[in-house]
Design a protein around this motif. Structure first.
Motif, PDB file in Angstrom:
ATOM      1  N   SER A  76       0.837  -1.194   0.000  1.00  0.00           N
ATOM      2  CA  SER A  76       0.000   0.000   0.000  1.00  0.00           C
ATOM      3  C   SER A  76       0.880   1.256   0.000  1.00  0.00           C
ATOM      4  CB  SER A  76      -1.003  -0.055   1.153  1.00  0.00           C
ATOM      5  OG  SER A  76      -0.543   0.704   2.217  1.00  0.00           O
ATOM      6  N   GLU A  77       0.272   2.345  -0.468  1.00  0.00           N
ATOM      7  CA  GLU A  77       0.989   3.604  -0.649  1.00  0.00           C
ATOM      8  C   GLU A  77       1.657   4.085   0.638  1.00  0.00           C
ATOM      9  OE1 GLU A  77      -1.955   5.759  -2.882  1.00  0.00           O
ATOM     10  OE2 GLU A  77      -1.070   7.562  -1.979  1.00  0.00           O
ATOM     11  N   ASP A  78       0.988   3.861   1.790  1.00  0.00           N
ATOM     12  CA  ASP A  78       1.572   4.344   3.040  1.00  0.00           C
ATOM     13  C   ASP A  78       2.692   3.431   3.541  1.00  0.00           C
ATOM     14  OD1 ASP A  78       0.056   2.251   3.934  1.00  0.00           O
ATOM     15  OD2 ASP A  78      -1.235   3.438   5.257  1.00  0.00           O
ATOM     16  N   GLU A  79       3.022   2.418   2.737  1.00  0.00           N
ATOM     17  CA  GLU A  79       4.197   1.594   3.049  1.00  0.00           C
ATOM     18  C   GLU A  79       5.397   1.969   2.175  1.00  0.00           C
ATOM     19  OE1 GLU A  79       2.010  -2.536   4.516  1.00  0.00           O
ATOM     20  OE2 GLU A  79       1.963  -2.049   2.376  1.00  0.00           O
ATOM     21  N   VAL A  80       5.288   3.099   1.470  1.00  0.00           N
ATOM     22  CA  VAL A  80       6.359   3.537   0.559  1.00  0.00           C
ATOM     23  C   VAL A  80       6.806   4.953   0.895  1.00  0.00           C
ATOM     24  CG1 VAL A  80       7.004   3.973  -1.849  1.00  0.00           C
ATOM     25  CG2 VAL A  80       5.385   2.135  -1.314  1.00  0.00           C
ATOM     26  N   PHE A  81       8.120   5.157   0.946  1.00  0.00           N
ATOM     27  CA  PHE A  81       8.715   6.481   1.112  1.00  0.00           C
ATOM     28  C   PHE A  81       9.630   6.719  -0.077  1.00  0.00           C
ATOM     29  CE2 PHE A  81      12.343   9.085   2.465  1.00  0.00           C
ATOM     30  CZ  PHE A  81      11.708  10.181   3.040  1.00  0.00           C
ATOM     31  N   VAL A  82       9.625   7.922  -0.649  1.00  0.00           N
ATOM     32  CA  VAL A  82      10.553   8.186  -1.761  1.00  0.00           C
ATOM     33  C   VAL A  82      11.465   9.361  -1.422  1.00  0.00           C
ATOM     34  CG1 VAL A  82       9.071   7.220  -3.579  1.00  0.00           C
ATOM     35  CG2 VAL A  82       8.847   9.633  -2.970  1.00  0.00           C
ATOM     36  N   LEU A 195       8.303  -9.563   3.027  1.00  0.00           N
ATOM     37  CA  LEU A 195       8.296  -9.806   4.473  1.00  0.00           C
ATOM     38  C   LEU A 195       7.816  -8.601   5.287  1.00  0.00           C
ATOM     39  CD1 LEU A 195      11.792 -11.586   4.782  1.00  0.00           C
ATOM     40  CD2 LEU A 195       9.549 -12.688   4.685  1.00  0.00           C
ATOM     41  N   ILE A 196       7.582  -7.451   4.619  1.00  0.00           N
ATOM     42  CA  ILE A 196       7.307  -6.247   5.430  1.00  0.00           C
ATOM     43  C   ILE A 196       5.984  -6.327   6.187  1.00  0.00           C
ATOM     44  CG2 ILE A 196       8.762  -4.696   4.033  1.00  0.00           C
ATOM     45  CD1 ILE A 196       6.132  -3.485   2.914  1.00  0.00           C
ATOM     46  N   LYS A 197       5.012  -7.078   5.671  1.00  0.00           N
ATOM     47  CA  LYS A 197       3.721  -7.166   6.379  1.00  0.00           C
ATOM     48  C   LYS A 197       3.872  -7.984   7.669  1.00  0.00           C
ATOM     49  CE  LYS A 197       0.963  -6.117   2.479  1.00  0.00           C
ATOM     50  NZ  LYS A 197       0.694  -4.690   2.372  1.00  0.00           N
ATOM     51  N   GLU A 198       4.809  -8.923   7.616  1.00  0.00           N
ATOM     52  CA  GLU A 198       5.014  -9.824   8.744  1.00  0.00           C
ATOM     53  C   GLU A 198       5.924  -9.199   9.821  1.00  0.00           C
ATOM     54  OE1 GLU A 198       6.579 -14.430   8.857  1.00  0.00           O
ATOM     55  OE2 GLU A 198       6.218 -13.441   6.927  1.00  0.00           O
ATOM     56  N   PHE A 221      13.998   4.857  -2.804  1.00  0.00           N
ATOM     57  CA  PHE A 221      12.773   4.711  -2.014  1.00  0.00           C
ATOM     58  C   PHE A 221      12.943   3.661  -0.923  1.00  0.00           C
ATOM     59  CE2 PHE A 221      12.638   2.090  -5.747  1.00  0.00           C
ATOM     60  CZ  PHE A 221      12.005   0.904  -5.398  1.00  0.00           C
ATOM     61  N   ALA A 222      12.028   3.691   0.041  1.00  0.00           N
ATOM     62  CA  ALA A 222      12.037   2.717   1.126  1.00  0.00           C
ATOM     63  C   ALA A 222      10.647   2.115   1.245  1.00  0.00           C
ATOM     64  CB  ALA A 222      12.422   3.390   2.441  1.00  0.00           C
ATOM     65  N   MET A 223      10.602   0.847   1.686  1.00  0.00           N
ATOM     66  CA  MET A 223       9.325   0.176   1.879  1.00  0.00           C
ATOM     67  C   MET A 223       9.342  -0.522   3.234  1.00  0.00           C
ATOM     68  SD  MET A 223       8.931  -1.362  -1.971  1.00  0.00           S
ATOM     69  CE  MET A 223      10.545  -2.077  -2.010  1.00  0.00           C
ATOM     70  N   GLY A 224       8.244  -0.367   3.961  1.00  0.00           N
ATOM     71  CA  GLY A 224       8.169  -0.989   5.276  1.00  0.00           C
ATOM     72  C   GLY A 224       6.818  -0.709   5.897  1.00  0.00           C
ATOM     73  N   ASP A 225       6.642  -1.158   7.121  1.00  0.00           N
ATOM     74  CA  ASP A 225       5.415  -0.915   7.868  1.00  0.00           C
ATOM     75  C   ASP A 225       5.071   0.583   7.842  1.00  0.00           C
ATOM     76  OD1 ASP A 225       3.572  -2.226  10.074  1.00  0.00           O
ATOM     77  OD2 ASP A 225       4.207  -0.253  10.816  1.00  0.00           O
ATOM     78  N   SER A 226       3.775   0.902   7.758  1.00  0.00           N
ATOM     79  CA  SER A 226       3.385   2.310   7.607  1.00  0.00           C
ATOM     80  C   SER A 226       3.889   3.182   8.770  1.00  0.00           C
ATOM     81  CB  SER A 226       1.872   2.425   7.467  1.00  0.00           C
ATOM     82  OG  SER A 226       1.242   1.903   8.605  1.00  0.00           O
TER      83      SER A 226
END
Ligand code: PLP
Length: 353
Positions: A76-82, A195-198, A221-226
């Motif tokens: 989801s979008e709130d799991e992405v930072f650019v 694995l980020i959801k877990e 960019f970064a992806m992880g828990d919101s």
């Protein structure tokens, strides 16, 4: 040195990027740039974005680009930072998550920017030695720390870490953030993004500089828990609200949308890499198995520094690190087939006895 610098700046040892020579034309295999141009659709999008709207600020939340990246990875979008290159995203991540009262862990042989950030931010760090074959010592990361950063594949060794090993590190360290720097993941590895959801302590960082041929556009960019992403936004919005300009946003979006071009160019690089690896091995070189767009090589008889200098005289630039444990290795970026044929021809001349 100047008396006007503050104490912290006087002590800095900044990162030294690979040369961008202007004196003569080299075959440039020293900064892991992509030999292929960006997708034609990226150039089109950038040209279209060069219009009257440049008088207006860009979207500080980068919503549109975040949506495109989120769709690509099915998150989801709130799991992405650019941000403005993954170096910036990494710097923000260190500021946001790493604990100055504890010790930050990373390998002794790794991307040298990590050390620079910890120095800049006054963080303590412990270097966890790689094993003799340059594989990561998973057990070394299983103790109390203030944050962990691991590039996968590692730089400059090009060695890939299996997801199971990454998983062990994330699972054990549930009280600290584990950053996986996937600058080179598109060249044959499997991303840990699934694995980020877990795991709410996992942050994945990627860049458009390598696999999408956009080192000059500066997008990472970064992806992880919101909740992790929210922290990054807090820090970013306390330094610079507009880290990505309208041109970069347009180009980055187009790059992610052109999946076909991306597949084609990354496959070409993988094929060239494996071919060059075989040829070098046939000629007596040790080549570490690579899942990146570069290889890490040494020769049993001829010193790396010597080969580096000889290659430069012959018009080929590679990267030599005068650092402990790796000062007899060369890091060679994978160019196009023509460049790599020239490279193989010239390096063979350097080791003829
Ligand atoms: C190239 C590289 C980066 C930086 O990429 P930019 O997005 O161009 O800033 C980050 N981490 C590693 C390991 C790299 O090799």
């Amino acid at each position: 040195m100047s008396k006007f610098w503050n104490e912290r700046v006087k002590k800095l040892e900044p990162y030294v990027p690979g040369e961008q020579p202007k004196d003569q034309k080299y075959i440039k295999l020293n900064t892991n740039e992509n030999p292929y141009p960006p997708s034609p659709k990226v150039i089109e999008a950038i040209k279209a974005a060069a219009n009257f709207k440049l008088k207006l600020y860009p979207d500080p939340n980068c919503d549109s680009l975040r949506r495109v990246v989120a769709d690509y990875y099915n998150i989801s979008e709130d799991e992405v930072f650019v941000g403005n290159g993954s170096d910036e995203v990494l710097a923000f991540s260190f500021m946001t998550f790493f604990d100055s009262k504890k010790t930050v862990f990373f390998a002794d042989i790794t991307y040298s920017f990590y050390k620079v950030y910890t120095n800049l931010l006054g963080l303590k760090c412990e270097l966890i030695p790689l094993k003799d074959d340059f594989s990561i010592d998973v057990d070394g990361f299983l103790k109390e720390n203030g944050g962990i950063i691991i590039p996968n594949p590692n730089a400059p060794t090009a060695k890939y870490i299996e997801l199971n090993d990454i998983k062990r590190i994330i699972e054990y360290n549930f009280n600290s953030v584990v950053i996986v720097d996937e600058a080179y993941i598109d060249f044959g590895g499997e991303s840990a993004v699934g694995l980020i959801k877990e795991y709410p302590n996992l942050l994945i960082v990627q860049t458009l500089s390598k696999s999408r041929s956009l080192a000059g556009l500066r997008v990472g960019f970064a992806m992880g828990d919101s909740k992790l992403i929210e922290g990054l936004l807090r820090v970013k919005n306390s330094i610079n609200s507009y880290t990505l300009d309208r041109i970069a946003l347009a180009g980055a979006e187009a790059a992610f949308k052109d999946k076909e071009y991306f597949q084609k160019t990354r496959e070409k690089i993988i094929i060239t890499r494996d071919r060059v690896t075989n040829e070098l091995r046939k000629n007596g070189f040790k080549v570490i198995e690579s899942k990146a767009n570069f290889i890490f090589i040494s020769h049993p008889k001829i010193l790396a520094e010597h080969i580096f200098k000889e290659l430069k005289k012959k018009g080929i630039l590679v990267r030599y690190f005068n650092a402990e444990r790796i000062n007899n290795y060369l890091r060679v970026s994978i160019g196009n087939d023509e460049e790599m044929d020239k490279f193989v021809e010239k390096i063979k001349e350097c080791v003829i006895e």
